[in-house]
Structures are given as structure tokens and as C-alpha cells.
Design a protein around this motif. Structure first.
Motif, PDB file in Angstrom:
ATOM      1  N   SER A 133      28.113 -23.696  58.570  1.00  0.00           N
ATOM      2  CA  SER A 133      26.732 -23.278  58.810  1.00  0.00           C
ATOM      3  C   SER A 133      26.389 -23.471  60.279  1.00  0.00           C
ATOM      4  O   SER A 133      27.149 -24.081  61.033  1.00  0.00           O
ATOM      5  N   ALA A 134      25.253 -22.943  60.673  1.00  0.00           N
ATOM      6  CA  ALA A 134      24.665 -23.126  62.010  1.00  0.00           C
ATOM      7  C   ALA A 134      25.340 -22.309  63.101  1.00  0.00           C
ATOM      8  O   ALA A 134      24.957 -22.425  64.264  1.00  0.00           O
TER       9      ALA A 134
ATOM     10  N   ARG B 128      31.773 -28.630  62.144  1.00  0.00           N
ATOM     11  CA  ARG B 128      32.047 -29.574  61.059  1.00  0.00           C
ATOM     12  C   ARG B 128      31.656 -29.033  59.693  1.00  0.00           C
ATOM     13  O   ARG B 128      31.893 -29.692  58.684  1.00  0.00           O
ATOM     14  N   SER B 129      31.051 -27.855  59.666  1.00  0.00           N
ATOM     15  CA  SER B 129      30.610 -27.287  58.398  1.00  0.00           C
ATOM     16  C   SER B 129      30.675 -25.769  58.479  1.00  0.00           C
ATOM     17  O   SER B 129      31.113 -25.207  59.474  1.00  0.00           O
TER      18      SER B 129
ATOM     19  N   ARG C  85      31.564 -34.535  71.958  1.00  0.00           N
ATOM     20  CA  ARG C  85      30.363 -33.716  72.085  1.00  0.00           C
ATOM     21  C   ARG C  85      29.205 -34.535  72.656  1.00  0.00           C
ATOM     22  O   ARG C  85      28.424 -34.041  73.471  1.00  0.00           O
TER      23      ARG C  85
ATOM     24  N   VAL D  91      24.261 -29.885  69.828  1.00  0.00           N
ATOM     25  CA  VAL D  91      24.074 -30.348  68.449  1.00  0.00           C
ATOM     26  C   VAL D  91      24.499 -29.280  67.449  1.00  0.00           C
ATOM     27  O   VAL D  91      25.205 -29.558  66.467  1.00  0.00           O
ATOM     28  N   LEU D  92      24.087 -28.047  67.687  1.00  0.00           N
ATOM     29  CA  LEU D  92      24.371 -26.978  66.733  1.00  0.00           C
ATOM     30  C   LEU D  92      25.846 -26.588  66.726  1.00  0.00           C
ATOM     31  O   LEU D  92      26.395 -26.255  65.676  1.00  0.00           O
TER      32      LEU D  92
ATOM     33  N   THR E 102      32.994 -35.651  67.656  1.00  0.00           N
ATOM     34  CA  THR E 102      31.595 -36.073  67.751  1.00  0.00           C
ATOM     35  C   THR E 102      31.351 -36.879  69.018  1.00  0.00           C
ATOM     36  O   THR E 102      30.356 -36.667  69.730  1.00  0.00           O
TER      37      THR E 102
ATOM     38  N   ASP F  86      28.319 -28.672  67.367  1.00  0.00           N
ATOM     39  CA  ASP F  86      28.973 -29.763  66.643  1.00  0.00           C
ATOM     40  C   ASP F  86      28.778 -29.598  65.138  1.00  0.00           C
ATOM     41  O   ASP F  86      29.713 -29.779  64.354  1.00  0.00           O
ATOM     42  N   ARG F  87      27.576 -29.234  64.738  1.00  0.00           N
ATOM     43  CA  ARG F  87      27.304 -29.013  63.313  1.00  0.00           C
ATOM     44  C   ARG F  87      28.109 -27.837  62.780  1.00  0.00           C
ATOM     45  O   ARG F  87      28.661 -27.898  61.669  1.00  0.00           O
ATOM     46  N   ALA F  88      28.191 -26.765  63.559  1.00  0.00           N
ATOM     47  CA  ALA F  88      28.918 -25.576  63.115  1.00  0.00           C
ATOM     48  C   ALA F  88      30.406 -25.845  62.980  1.00  0.00           C
ATOM     49  O   ALA F  88      31.067 -25.294  62.094  1.00  0.00           O
TER      50      ALA F  88
END
Length: 261
Positions: free
Chosen positions: A80-81, A77-78, A29, A70-71, A26, A73-75
Motif C-alpha cells: 500500500s501507499a 514494507r507493505s 530511511r 515515511v510513505l 527502517t 518506507d511504508r510502501a
């Protein structure tokens, strides 16, 4: 094409900086995003991109860079995205290409430095093309890896949440991938398309012993996979094929942009 060039440079730097801090993704990023956005402002000033069309496209470049960071980093960690991240990058590239007529050519201190440098290759090349080639090179590094991981996660060949991975049985992909893409791009720009195809074939030869060994051990591995300790051979093969084709497409897309721009 100056707006596209700045977008590629910004995204490439964002991912390159983010990849250096793997223990704190994080923070890495965030640092990468700051570097990417700063590079947009710095290059715009150095290249005298201050027209109204430039300002509008620079806004698109900044939003795309931030959304991508942002996307991704989200992808990572999960689960999705992945599709949103790829769509955001594709949309940003598409807008900068469609409205490239609004963008000014690279000029100002940056263009003068390229001419002053005394490097024949830099002095002879159009400044806008020089920045574009820099962006294409940067995106072959960590950005190419990010695109490959997003597609692998999207198709189910890679689990972003952790656990046993097919990647655990094929080491070195994060290093071999960028090297392979840079070789393909460089050889393609030099007109050595046949040599680039040799690089592609070489990857298969390098990986073949590992895939063959995994095939011989498939029964044992699949049994272990049922206990959640390893990935079965079909996942390894899928991971290798999808990852390789996406990696090649990233390099070939960059080569196409370089020839068409």
C-alpha cells in the motif's frame, strides 16, 4: 526555482542515504530523512533564503521530504501507499513550482563560494541553477529507483511483500537504472539528444539476450511459477517494459526541468 532545487537535493540525499543500509531499511530511511531535512536547513542558511516566501516554501519542502520518506518506507514494507508516496512528491514539486515567485535566488556564502572556486563552469552558471542541477542529478540515483519500484508495485509488476519476483531474472537494474538516467540527463544537457537515444537503445540490446533466454524457458518457468518458485515470462517482460519507461521518464522530466528553469 530555489525551493524546487532544495526539495530535489533533500529528497535525493534522503533516498541515497536510505539505500546504503539495505539490511536495516527502517534505520536507513530514518537516517536518510535526518540528512535530507538537515540539508534543507544548511542550504537555506548558506544561500540566504530567509524571506517570508522562502520560509513558507521551505516548510513545504520539509513536509514533502518527510512525507516522501515515511510513505516510501511504508510502501516498501507493505502492499500500500505507493500512490500516496508518488502523489506526495508530485504535490510538493507542483507547489514549489507554482509558487516559485515567492522564492529568492540563491545568494550568500554558497553563491560566493561558487564564484570563488575558480572552476569556470561553476563561476559562469547562475547559483540557483547550479543547486537545481545538483538536485536533478541526485534524484537520478536512488530516488529514480524508488519511483520505478513504486510504479512497478502499483501496477503489480513487483510484489513489495517479497516472494518470487520478475526482478530476480533481470539482474543489475538498481545499478544500470541510475547510470542510464545520468547518461540521458548529461547528454541532454550537453545538447546530444541523439546520443541519449543511443543509450536508451543500448539498454534494450543489453537486456535482449536475457529476455530471449527467458522466452525459450517460458514453459518450464511458468510451470515452476505455479509452485511459487519463479515468475513467468509475461511478468518479466512487463517488469522490464514498465521499469524502463518509468526510468526514462524520470530522466526526461529532469531534463525538461533543467531546460525550462
Amino acid at each position: 526555482m530555489s525551493a524546487l532545487a532544495l526539495l530535489l537535493v533533500a529528497v535525493g540525499l534522503t533516498d541515497l542515504v536510505a539505500a546504503r543500509d539495505g539490511s536495516r531499511p527502517t534505520i536507513g530511511r530514518l537516517a536518510g530523512t535526518l540528512v535530507g531535512l538537515t540539508s534543507i536547513a544548511a542550504l537555506a542558511l548558506l544561500a540566504d533564503l530567509d524571506g517570508w516566501g522562502d520560509v513558507a516554501l521551505l516548510g513545504v519542502v520539509g513536509v514533502t521530504t518527510g512525507a516522501w520518506a515515511v510513505l516510501v518506507d511504508r510502501a516498501e514494507r507493505s502492499d500500500s501507499a505507493q500512490g500516496l508516496a508518488l502523489a506526495a512528491l508530485a504535490a510538493g514539486v507542483g507547489v514549489t513550482v507554482l509558487f516559485s515567485g515567492w522564492a529568492s535566488n540563491v545568494a550568500g556564502p554558497l553563491a560566493r563560494w561558487l564564484d570563488w572556486s575558480g572552476i569556470t563552469a561553476l563561476g559562469a552558471i547562475d547559483p540557483t541553477r547550479a543547486v537545481l542541477l545538483l538536485g536533478l542529478f541526485l534524484t537520478q540515483l536512488s530516488t529514480g529507483n524508488a519511483v520505478v519500484r513504486l510504479v512497478l508495485a502499483r501496477t503489480g509488476a513487483l510484489d513489495p511483500r517479497g516472494g518470487p519476483q520478475a526482478a530476480d531474472r533481470l539482474r543489475g537494474g538498481r545499478l544500470l537504472g541510475p547510470m542510464e538516467r545520468v547518461f540521458i540527463l548529461g547528454l541532454g544537457l550537453a545538447g546530444q539528444v541523439t546520443a541519449a537515444s543511443v543509450v536508451i537503445a543500448a539498454k534494450g540490446l543489453i537486456r535482449w539476450p536475457e529476455l530471449q533466454r527467458a522466452s525459450r524457458d517460458s514453459e518450464r518457468r511458468e510451470q515452476a511459477a505455479s509452485d511459487g518458485t519463479a515468475a513467468p515470462i509475461d511478468q518479466v517482460t512487463e517488469y522490464f517494459l514498465i521499469g524502463s519507461f518509468v526510468s526514462w521518464l524520470v530522466a526526461l522530466a529532469a531534463l525538461a526541468v533543467a531546460h525550462l528553469a
